[in-house]
Design a protein around this motif. Sequence first.
Motif, PDB file in Angstrom:
ATOM      1  N   ILE A 133      47.285  54.847  39.254  1.00  0.00           N
ATOM      2  CA  ILE A 133      46.870  53.546  39.731  1.00  0.00           C
ATOM      3  C   ILE A 133      45.385  53.490  39.055  1.00  0.00           C
ATOM      4  O   ILE A 133      44.587  54.328  38.813  1.00  0.00           O
ATOM      5  CB  ILE A 133      46.693  53.448  41.155  1.00  0.00           C
ATOM      6  N   SER A 134      44.977  52.250  38.472  1.00  0.00           N
ATOM      7  CA  SER A 134      43.891  52.096  37.944  1.00  0.00           C
ATOM      8  C   SER A 134      42.681  51.779  39.006  1.00  0.00           C
ATOM      9  O   SER A 134      42.909  51.378  40.173  1.00  0.00           O
ATOM     10  CB  SER A 134      44.177  50.371  37.334  1.00  0.00           C
ATOM     11  N   ASP A 135      41.620  51.642  38.543  1.00  0.00           N
ATOM     12  CA  ASP A 135      40.370  51.428  39.512  1.00  0.00           C
ATOM     13  C   ASP A 135      40.533  50.110  40.036  1.00  0.00           C
ATOM     14  O   ASP A 135      39.938  49.777  41.107  1.00  0.00           O
ATOM     15  CB  ASP A 135      39.029  51.471  38.444  1.00  0.00           C
ATOM     16  N   GLU A 137      43.004  48.358  40.711  1.00  0.00           N
ATOM     17  CA  GLU A 137      44.249  48.632  41.851  1.00  0.00           C
ATOM     18  C   GLU A 137      43.363  49.163  43.256  1.00  0.00           C
ATOM     19  O   GLU A 137      43.882  48.738  44.205  1.00  0.00           O
ATOM     20  CB  GLU A 137      45.547  49.367  41.371  1.00  0.00           C
ATOM     21  N   ILE A 138      42.699  50.400  42.785  1.00  0.00           N
ATOM     22  CA  ILE A 138      41.976  51.130  43.916  1.00  0.00           C
ATOM     23  C   ILE A 138      41.235  49.905  44.691  1.00  0.00           C
ATOM     24  O   ILE A 138      41.078  49.957  45.828  1.00  0.00           O
ATOM     25  CB  ILE A 138      41.445  52.169  43.583  1.00  0.00           C
ATOM     26  N   GLY A 139      40.350  49.006  43.915  1.00  0.00           N
ATOM     27  CA  GLY A 139      39.324  48.149  44.444  1.00  0.00           C
ATOM     28  C   GLY A 139      40.035  47.324  45.343  1.00  0.00           C
ATOM     29  O   GLY A 139      39.696  46.836  46.276  1.00  0.00           O
ATOM     30  N   ALA A 140      41.228  46.857  44.748  1.00  0.00           N
ATOM     31  CA  ALA A 140      41.858  45.628  45.549  1.00  0.00           C
ATOM     32  C   ALA A 140      42.432  46.258  46.683  1.00  0.00           C
ATOM     33  O   ALA A 140      42.599  45.298  47.876  1.00  0.00           O
ATOM     34  CB  ALA A 140      42.987  45.066  44.507  1.00  0.00           C
ATOM     35  N   TYR A 141      43.164  47.397  46.424  1.00  0.00           N
ATOM     36  CA  TYR A 141      43.644  48.308  47.922  1.00  0.00           C
ATOM     37  C   TYR A 141      42.560  48.308  49.031  1.00  0.00           C
ATOM     38  O   TYR A 141      42.939  48.070  50.253  1.00  0.00           O
ATOM     39  CB  TYR A 141      44.199  49.432  47.368  1.00  0.00           C
ATOM     40  N   LEU A 142      41.525  48.535  48.713  1.00  0.00           N
ATOM     41  CA  LEU A 142      40.195  49.007  49.576  1.00  0.00           C
ATOM     42  C   LEU A 142      39.826  47.679  50.365  1.00  0.00           C
ATOM     43  O   LEU A 142      39.715  47.520  51.485  1.00  0.00           O
ATOM     44  CB  LEU A 142      39.138  49.526  48.823  1.00  0.00           C
ATOM     45  N   ALA A 143      40.011  46.562  49.447  1.00  0.00           N
ATOM     46  CA  ALA A 143      39.777  45.232  49.952  1.00  0.00           C
ATOM     47  C   ALA A 143      40.650  44.813  51.109  1.00  0.00           C
ATOM     48  O   ALA A 143      40.439  43.796  51.955  1.00  0.00           O
ATOM     49  CB  ALA A 143      39.819  44.190  48.794  1.00  0.00           C
ATOM     50  N   SER A 144      42.012  45.304  50.846  1.00  0.00           N
ATOM     51  CA  SER A 144      43.019  44.978  51.688  1.00  0.00           C
ATOM     52  C   SER A 144      42.644  45.609  53.550  1.00  0.00           C
ATOM     53  O   SER A 144      43.241  45.050  54.301  1.00  0.00           O
ATOM     54  CB  SER A 144      44.470  45.616  51.407  1.00  0.00           C
ATOM     55  N   GLY A 145      41.981  46.593  53.480  1.00  0.00           N
ATOM     56  CA  GLY A 145      41.596  47.106  54.534  1.00  0.00           C
ATOM     57  C   GLY A 145      43.047  48.230  55.244  1.00  0.00           C
ATOM     58  O   GLY A 145      42.552  48.702  56.354  1.00  0.00           O
ATOM     59  N   GLU A 146      43.878  48.307  54.429  1.00  0.00           N
ATOM     60  CA  GLU A 146      44.830  49.188  55.116  1.00  0.00           C
ATOM     61  C   GLU A 146      44.637  50.692  55.167  1.00  0.00           C
ATOM     62  O   GLU A 146      45.425  51.474  55.790  1.00  0.00           O
ATOM     63  CB  GLU A 146      46.159  48.772  54.100  1.00  0.00           C
ATOM     64  N   TRP A 147      43.684  50.981  54.383  1.00  0.00           N
ATOM     65  CA  TRP A 147      43.237  52.413  54.425  1.00  0.00           C
ATOM     66  C   TRP A 147      42.413  52.815  55.505  1.00  0.00           C
ATOM     67  O   TRP A 147      42.425  54.097  55.883  1.00  0.00           O
ATOM     68  CB  TRP A 147      42.177  52.597  52.901  1.00  0.00           C
TER      69      TRP A 147
END
Length: 206
Positions: A133-135, A137-147
């Motif tokens: 996964i790209s940086d 994609e990681i940034g967008a996933y972090l923004a989702s808050g699912e983590w």
Amino acid sequence: MVLASASPRRLQLLEQAGIAPDALRPASVDESVAKGEVPRHIVRRLARAKAEAALKIIKSEPELAKSFLIAADTVVAVGRRVLGKAELEHEAADALRMLRGRAHRVHTAICIVTPEGRWRERVVETRVRFRNISDQEIGAYLASGEWKGKAGGYAIQGIAGAFVVKLVGSYTNVVGLPLTEVVSLLAGEGYPVSLLWLSKAEVETE
């Protein structure tokens, strides 16, 4: 039935298997890891500690004193390195960068205590491999808050399912509770799992 967890994922998984706990009694325990402690030992120790703490709580509640109790703990590991629950964004970011493009293991220990005081324990391991996964994609996933609050900084049942290229073992284990093993242990101790399924079928056909 008492679930010694505040995790909505574990509750949903139990309900998916037709088991509706009568009460939730999450137990607060010290989840710090000893130096050199291996993942299987960590989850087994913590699941047992949670069960012991929850038992102390329900002993003061006569209506729950003779209940089955389920406790569990899950960790994500890369080799011997354990990735705990990500509470801060940078923790999740570090975990995802470590996991991308490589395999990791998810360990869950389940601890069941019967009304007669018998203890049944099992550790389940699932191997998971992420694509690279790209940086971005990681940034967008972090923004989702699912983590937030997730072992390894991701929730496989959400967006992060799109990161997985290979999974060997129990999917529900990665979500937080290995259902095959839970149902097997409960049924082996006389908990009427299949009768609950029949009752549900009868209700749905009425």
